[in-house]
Design an enzyme around this catalytic site. Structure first.
Site, PDB file in Angstrom:
ATOM      1  N   ASP A 191       3.850 -24.417 -50.703  1.00 21.80           N
ATOM      2  CA  ASP A 191       2.679 -24.821 -49.932  1.00 21.80           C
ATOM      3  C   ASP A 191       2.700 -26.301 -49.557  1.00 21.80           C
ATOM      4  O   ASP A 191       2.442 -26.654 -48.406  1.00 21.80           O
ATOM      5  CB  ASP A 191       1.413 -24.518 -50.738  1.00 21.80           C
ATOM      6  CG  ASP A 191       0.160 -25.039 -50.054  1.00 21.80           C
ATOM      7  OD1 ASP A 191      -0.335 -24.368 -49.138  1.00 21.80           O
ATOM      8  OD2 ASP A 191      -0.302 -26.138 -50.421  1.00 21.80           O
TER       9      ASP A 191
ATOM     10  N   CYS B  35      -1.836 -23.589 -46.957  1.00 16.13           N
ATOM     11  CA  CYS B  35      -0.824 -22.855 -46.186  1.00 16.13           C
ATOM     12  C   CYS B  35      -0.500 -21.516 -46.840  1.00 16.13           C
ATOM     13  O   CYS B  35      -0.325 -20.501 -46.149  1.00 16.13           O
ATOM     14  CB  CYS B  35       0.430 -23.708 -46.020  1.00 16.13           C
ATOM     15  SG  CYS B  35       0.203 -25.097 -44.897  1.00 16.13           S
ATOM     16  N   ASP B  36      -0.421 -21.495 -48.168  1.00 18.25           N
ATOM     17  CA  ASP B  36      -0.238 -20.223 -48.870  1.00 18.25           C
ATOM     18  C   ASP B  36      -1.367 -19.263 -48.527  1.00 18.25           C
ATOM     19  O   ASP B  36      -1.136 -18.089 -48.205  1.00 18.25           O
ATOM     20  CB  ASP B  36      -0.249 -20.456 -50.381  1.00 18.25           C
ATOM     21  CG  ASP B  36       1.134 -20.683 -50.963  1.00 18.25           C
ATOM     22  OD1 ASP B  36       2.109 -20.188 -50.391  1.00 18.25           O
ATOM     23  OD2 ASP B  36       1.231 -21.364 -51.998  1.00 18.25           O
ATOM     24  N   LEU B  37      -2.593 -19.761 -48.616  1.00 21.55           N
ATOM     25  CA  LEU B  37      -3.750 -18.890 -48.476  1.00 21.55           C
ATOM     26  C   LEU B  37      -3.925 -18.391 -47.058  1.00 21.55           C
ATOM     27  O   LEU B  37      -4.218 -17.207 -46.835  1.00 21.55           O
ATOM     28  CB  LEU B  37      -5.008 -19.632 -48.942  1.00 21.55           C
ATOM     29  CG  LEU B  37      -5.017 -20.026 -50.418  1.00 21.55           C
ATOM     30  CD1 LEU B  37      -6.230 -20.891 -50.727  1.00 21.55           C
ATOM     31  CD2 LEU B  37      -4.992 -18.805 -51.314  1.00 21.55           C
TER      32      LEU B  37
END
Length: 424
Positions: free
Chosen positions: A147, A175-177
């Site tokens: 991320d 960014c992961d989420l």
């Protein structure tokens, strides 16, 4: 289908079965959304180890608190995908499933013979989604991508923080989420398209592109003028006043960018002279003179307590809010009254407090079932559903190809008398 839910069940995705080959955040958060919407999610984990989030604290009774929340409403199926027995089990599961979501490094599933092309022959209806740092192709594809790297390379860190401060990432793994949310959205869209054509398809979502997709204001500036965005603290990119301002005991965020709310702010603060000032005639001009404007506003707001200022602005219809820490968020009266938080059952921990789904349906509410599962607790059930006999499950477990939860040994096979001798 693998799942036990009836296709006429209450949840929107009831009857849809999802396989998750994931770890940490992107794939698990995506499948959590699908599970909340009623899909049966089989979380494929390494026998004996599981998702690395299981080793992330804090721990309660030896169980990871984050894992119990990130993996709610799922079933754990422990398969060793490095063994042929584990790979074959996944192939058989995939042939009956609707969706597979994975976030291994690009090429890893291909090396295992479990990529989309390899599975498509026996699972033509399968929607197969891959989440990765940089995407499945391109010059960065082979690199590890976490991320923070996506936030850095995708520009988010270049506009986060204060103008002269150190590089700062967004406080949550954004960014992961958001990659996970795009995966969930793409999966639901692909399932809808499959209703028309009968065919599955492949989905490629990257942390990098998910992060870059947020740059709406920055793109508007750069592609129009060539101006590159910079950190602005809490201030908006194009309008003012839209930021946190100091009070006597903290800060208040406010957004007075329309004529009505700007007028209301001036009335509350006793700054009618600003309302008549040509420099501040609209949100764009106020932004151009933001430093002088905020200095004048804060000369007044420093004399107010946060609570009094929020109360006065609320009464005037000016958008505002205090800055809450998570201790305040997780006990917030508004969220409590809306029933946002809920307790999920766990066989060891008992009730596990959960963050609610933001998606509220009038007829088909999101699922509120169980906390993150014990490792391998759903293995035997999942394998039975795709035709494995009890003796085959025991044999796979004996060779380490699959893992079963403690106390979840395969049931006796009536046709198998090899282990039915009387004990000595």
């Amino acid at each position: 289908m693998l799942g036990s839910e009836d296709s006429t069940g209450a949840a929107p995705l009831a009857g849809i079965t999802v396989l998750e080959v994931g770890a940490f955040m992107a794939a698990p958060f995506a499948t959590m959304q699908l599970a909340d919407l009623g899909a049966t999610v089989l979380k494929i984990e390494v026998p004996g180890a599981g998702d690395p989030v299981r080793t992330t604290g804090p721990f309660l009774e030896g169980h990871s608190s984050p894992f119990a929340r990130l993996n709610r409403n799922k079933r754990s199926v422990a398969l060793d995908l490095k063994s042929e027995g584990g790979r074959e089990a996944l192939r058989r599961l995939a042939a009956e499933a609707d969706v597979l979501v994975e976030n291994l490094r690009p090429g890893a599933m291909r090396k295992l013979g479990l990529d989309h092309e390899s599975l498509r022959a026996t699972a033509p209806r399968l929607v197969y989604a891959s989440a990765s740092g940089w995407g499945q192709d391109g010059p960065l594809a082979h690199l590890p991508g976490l991320d923070i790297m996506a936030q850095a390379r995708g520009g988010l860190m270049s506009i986060t923080g204060t103008p002269d401060g150190e590089p700062t990432k967004i406080g949550v793994p954004m960014c992961d989420l958001v990659c996970a949310l795009y995966v969930a959205l793409a999966v639901t869209a692909a399932l809808r398209e499959r209703d028309r054509t009968g065919q599955g398809q492949y989905i490629d979502v990257s942390l990098l592109e998910a992060g870059v997709s947020f740059a709406v204001w920055e793109a508007g500036k750069y592609f129009a003028t060539g101006e590159v965005g910079r950190p602005l603290g809490s201030a908006h990119q194009t309008s003012a006043p839209y930021q946190a301002v100091r009070t006597a005991d903290g800060h208040v965020t406010l957004g007075a960018v329309t004529p009505k709310t700007w007028s209301g702010l001036c009335d509350v603060l006793g700054l009618r002279a600003l309302h008549a000032d040509e420099r501040y005639a609209d949100a764009s001009r106020r932004h151009a003179h933001r430093e002088a404007l905020i200095a004048e506003i804060e000369d007044v707001t420093r004399g107010w307590t946060t609570a009094d200022l929020v109360r006065a602005l609320d009464e005037a219809g000016v958008p505002c809010a205090p800055i809450a820490d998570y201790g305040q968020v997780f006990t917030d009266e508004h969220l409590e009254q809306r029933g946002y938080f809920w307790d999920a059952a766990h066989p060891v921990l008992g009730p596990v407090r959960q963050l609610g789904s933001p998606m509220r349906f009038s007829r088909t509410p999101a699922v509120r079932s169980a906390a993150g599962p014990l490792l391998g607790e759903g293995t035997a059930e999942a394998l039975r559903a795709v035709g494995y006999s009890e003796s085959e499950i025991r044999e796979l477990a004996a060779h380490g190809a699959v893992g079963l939860a403690d106390g979840d040994a395969a049931r006796p096979d009536p046709s198998d008398t090899r282990e039915r001798e009387d004990p000595a």
